[in-house]
Structure formats: C-alpha cells, structure tokens
Scaffold this motif. Structure first.
Motif, PDB file in Angstrom:
ATOM      1  N   PHE A   1      -7.921   2.769 -51.430  1.00  0.00           N
ATOM      2  CA  PHE A   1      -8.454   2.689 -52.794  1.00  0.00           C
ATOM      3  C   PHE A   1      -7.627   1.727 -53.629  1.00  0.00           C
ATOM      4  N   ASN A   2      -8.267   0.653 -54.084  1.00  0.00           N
ATOM      5  CA  ASN A   2      -7.607  -0.251 -55.021  1.00  0.00           C
ATOM      6  C   ASN A   2      -7.368   0.480 -56.335  1.00  0.00           C
ATOM      7  N   PRO A   3      -6.522  -0.074 -57.207  1.00  0.00           N
ATOM      8  CA  PRO A   3      -6.214   0.647 -58.450  1.00  0.00           C
ATOM      9  C   PRO A   3      -7.460   1.062 -59.248  1.00  0.00           C
ATOM     10  N   ALA A   4      -8.513   0.256 -59.237  1.00  0.00           N
ATOM     11  CA  ALA A   4      -9.701   0.598 -60.040  1.00  0.00           C
ATOM     12  C   ALA A   4     -10.847   1.168 -59.205  1.00  0.00           C
ATOM     13  N   THR A   5     -10.606   1.483 -57.948  1.00  0.00           N
ATOM     14  CA  THR A   5     -11.674   2.044 -57.098  1.00  0.00           C
ATOM     15  C   THR A   5     -11.675   3.567 -57.216  1.00  0.00           C
TER      16      THR A   5
ATOM     17  N   VAL B   1     -11.825  11.633 -42.446  1.00  0.00           N
ATOM     18  CA  VAL B   1     -10.683  10.867 -42.950  1.00  0.00           C
ATOM     19  C   VAL B   1      -9.384  11.549 -42.518  1.00  0.00           C
ATOM     20  N   ASP B   2      -8.462  10.752 -41.925  1.00  0.00           N
ATOM     21  CA  ASP B   2      -7.140  11.261 -41.542  1.00  0.00           C
ATOM     22  C   ASP B   2      -6.056  10.775 -42.501  1.00  0.00           C
ATOM     23  N   MET B   3      -6.398   9.758 -43.279  1.00  0.00           N
ATOM     24  CA  MET B   3      -5.425   9.201 -44.220  1.00  0.00           C
ATOM     25  C   MET B   3      -6.160   8.670 -45.446  1.00  0.00           C
ATOM     26  N   ILE B   4      -5.558   8.898 -46.611  1.00  0.00           N
ATOM     27  CA  ILE B   4      -6.033   8.279 -47.853  1.00  0.00           C
ATOM     28  C   ILE B   4      -4.895   7.389 -48.325  1.00  0.00           C
ATOM     29  N   LEU B   5      -5.195   6.118 -48.510  1.00  0.00           N
ATOM     30  CA  LEU B   5      -4.166   5.161 -48.941  1.00  0.00           C
ATOM     31  C   LEU B   5      -4.508   4.696 -50.352  1.00  0.00           C
ATOM     32  N   LEU B   6      -3.636   5.000 -51.289  1.00  0.00           N
ATOM     33  CA  LEU B   6      -3.842   4.532 -52.660  1.00  0.00           C
ATOM     34  C   LEU B   6      -3.007   3.283 -52.887  1.00  0.00           C
ATOM     35  N   MET B   7      -3.671   2.206 -53.288  1.00  0.00           N
ATOM     36  CA  MET B   7      -2.960   0.986 -53.666  1.00  0.00           C
ATOM     37  C   MET B   7      -2.432   1.162 -55.083  1.00  0.00           C
ATOM     38  N   SER B   8      -1.135   0.942 -55.245  1.00  0.00           N
ATOM     39  CA  SER B   8      -0.537   1.008 -56.579  1.00  0.00           C
ATOM     40  C   SER B   8      -0.232  -0.393 -57.109  1.00  0.00           C
TER      41      SER B   8
ATOM     42  N   GLU C   1      -1.052   8.300 -48.517  1.00  0.00           N
ATOM     43  CA  GLU C   1      -0.136   7.157 -48.464  1.00  0.00           C
ATOM     44  C   GLU C   1      -0.229   6.359 -49.756  1.00  0.00           C
ATOM     45  N   ILE C   2       0.907   5.814 -50.170  1.00  0.00           N
ATOM     46  CA  ILE C   2       0.964   4.985 -51.380  1.00  0.00           C
ATOM     47  C   ILE C   2       1.498   3.625 -50.985  1.00  0.00           C
ATOM     48  N   ASP C   3       0.960   2.570 -51.600  1.00  0.00           N
ATOM     49  CA  ASP C   3       1.324   1.207 -51.185  1.00  0.00           C
ATOM     50  C   ASP C   3       1.379   0.288 -52.395  1.00  0.00           C
ATOM     51  N   GLY C   4       2.569  -0.220 -52.673  1.00  0.00           N
ATOM     52  CA  GLY C   4       2.731  -1.231 -53.722  1.00  0.00           C
ATOM     53  C   GLY C   4       3.775  -0.843 -54.748  1.00  0.00           C
TER      54      GLY C   4
END
Ligand SMILES: O=C(CO)[C@H](O)[C@H](O)COP(=O)(O)O
Length: 232
Positions: free
Chosen positions: A121-125, A137-144, A179-182
């Motif tokens: 998920f991008n910041p605005a998604t 879904v086994d993982m949710i990745l949030l883009m920060s 998961e968090i990324d950024g």
C-alpha cells in the motif's frame, strides 16, 4: 495477536547496498543479524526508477543465500514477473494492487507457486483493497514513503494506517506479517513497532552505516535496532 506475542524481523533493503559487491553485502548483513533480504524491483514504469529482476534473485540463491527473500514488485503489469520470481527462489512476493488487473488472481498465482503473498500500500492507497482477499494474504506491506527511491523521510500518517492494518490482521485471526518500508531508522523503529509493525525494511539506515573497509560494519546498526525493539 498482542504486542507481547509479536516477533520482530528486520529486512534490510538491498536497494541501498553496493550492487558491485551484492553477494558480499548480503552475506555481511545476514551475518550481522538480518532476518530477511528485502529485494526492491522497479520497472521505470510503475515507479520512476529501474533496479533488479529475477536473474539477480536467482544469482543470490546460487551464491548461497538461504535467508527468506522478500521480493517487492514495483512493476506493472505484475503477473508474468510473479512466475519468474517463483522460479528464482523468492520467499515472499508482494505487489501493488493498483498495478494488477486481477488482484485475487495475482495473489493466487503467488500461493500456487509455493510462495507467500503480500499486498503493498502506497501512502495514499486505501486498505480497502484487503476487504475480500484477507484469506489469501500472508503479508501486508505499508509504504511509509512514495515508492521509487531510498533515503526518503518517513511519512507520519503511516502510523495511523499501521494501527488500522494491525486491527484488520488481529480481526482476521491469521498470521499475516505487517511490514513497513521507507524512512525506518534507529530513532523511529520503536514508535513504528508500537503502531503495529512486526517486519521492518531499512535501506539507507543499514547500508550507509559504518565504513566500507569494515566487514562487520552492519553489526552496530543491527544491534541498535534490536535494542530499540526490545523496549517495545
Ligand atoms: O521500496 C523502497 C523505495 O521504493 C525502499 O525499500 C525504501 O525506501 C527503503 O529505503 P530507506 O530505508 O532508505 O527509506
């Protein structure tokens, strides 16, 4: 799942590694205690940058990397590359729902190939893309940060989104990683963990640490991350 039951995993993003010495860089960061290799795939179409593909993933496996590889596909379309990354030895394959014509099918393709599937998920998604696919879904990745480049600043609104994603995971009763990324740094990792993340991608904070000539250059940053997480 309560905080006390969460195990924290650190996933250095090789986007910030020295690509000319990639095998050695990955060996060193795993020796310093990294849990997962985060593998950023960019296509200069879905995101404005161009990086690495399945051949590099396969090369890391041939080099002897046995740790989980988390292939984050910032590409459009996604489905053909899913097959290539399954064959290349990826462990997790995550993709952006806006980049897939058929999100449910893409998730199923990943799982049918024996890999763990995730949505990014991008910041605005909005998280509503999860509504009818939580069981796949086994993982949710949030883009920060907005995807495409390392070294950007963490977007604070992601903390609320993490709390909402954690609520959805707990309600599902499934063992889904968050998961968090950024922009993840030693200074903010504890706050991010308290908001609900259990898997932390860090690129520049890891690979820009220490001195090039020191084979143990990643030890101190990895230790500092663990110390912060122990406080949560
Ligand atoms: O996916 C990414 C960018 O699209 C990177 O993984 C992310 O930005 C990590 O880099 P840093 O920790 O330096 O912010």
């Amino acid at each position: 799942m309560s905080d006390a039951n969460r195990d924290f995993l650190i996933a250095p993003s090789i986007l910030s590694a020295d690509f000319a010495r990639l095998g050695e860089e990955v060996d060193n960061v795993l020796a310093s205690g990294a849990d997962i290799v985060h593998f950023d795939v960019m296509d200069n179409h879905y995101v404005p940058n161009l990086t690495i593909g399945p051949m590099v993933c396969e090369a890391l496996r041939k080099h002897g990397v046995t740790a989980p590889i988390d292939a984050h596909l910032m590409v459009k379309p996604v489905d053909r590359l899913i097959g290539d990354f399954i064959d290349a030895g990826a462990t997790y394959i995550t993709f952006h729902p806006e980049a897939s014509e058929h999100v449910d099918r893409s998730l199923q393709l990943i799982r049918d190939g024996g890999c763990r599937a995730g949505l990014v998920f991008n910041p605005a998604t909005p998280l509503s893309y999860l509504d009818y696919v939580m069981d796949k879904v086994d993982m949710i990745l949030l883009m920060s940060v907005n995807p495409g480049f390392g070294g950007q600043a963490f977007i604070p609104a992601t903390l609320d989104k993490l709390r909402e994603a954690r609520r959805r995971i707990d309600a599902s009763g499934r063992a889904i990683r968050l998961e968090i990324d950024g922009g993840v740094k030693v200074e903010n990792i504890a706050e991010i963990a308290r908001a609900g993340a259990d898997t932390f991608v860090a690129g520049s904070a890891v690979f820009k640490a220490g001195s090039d000539s020191d084979p143990n250059r990643y030890d101190s940053v990895m230790r500092a991350f663990r110390e912060q997480l122990a406080l949560v």
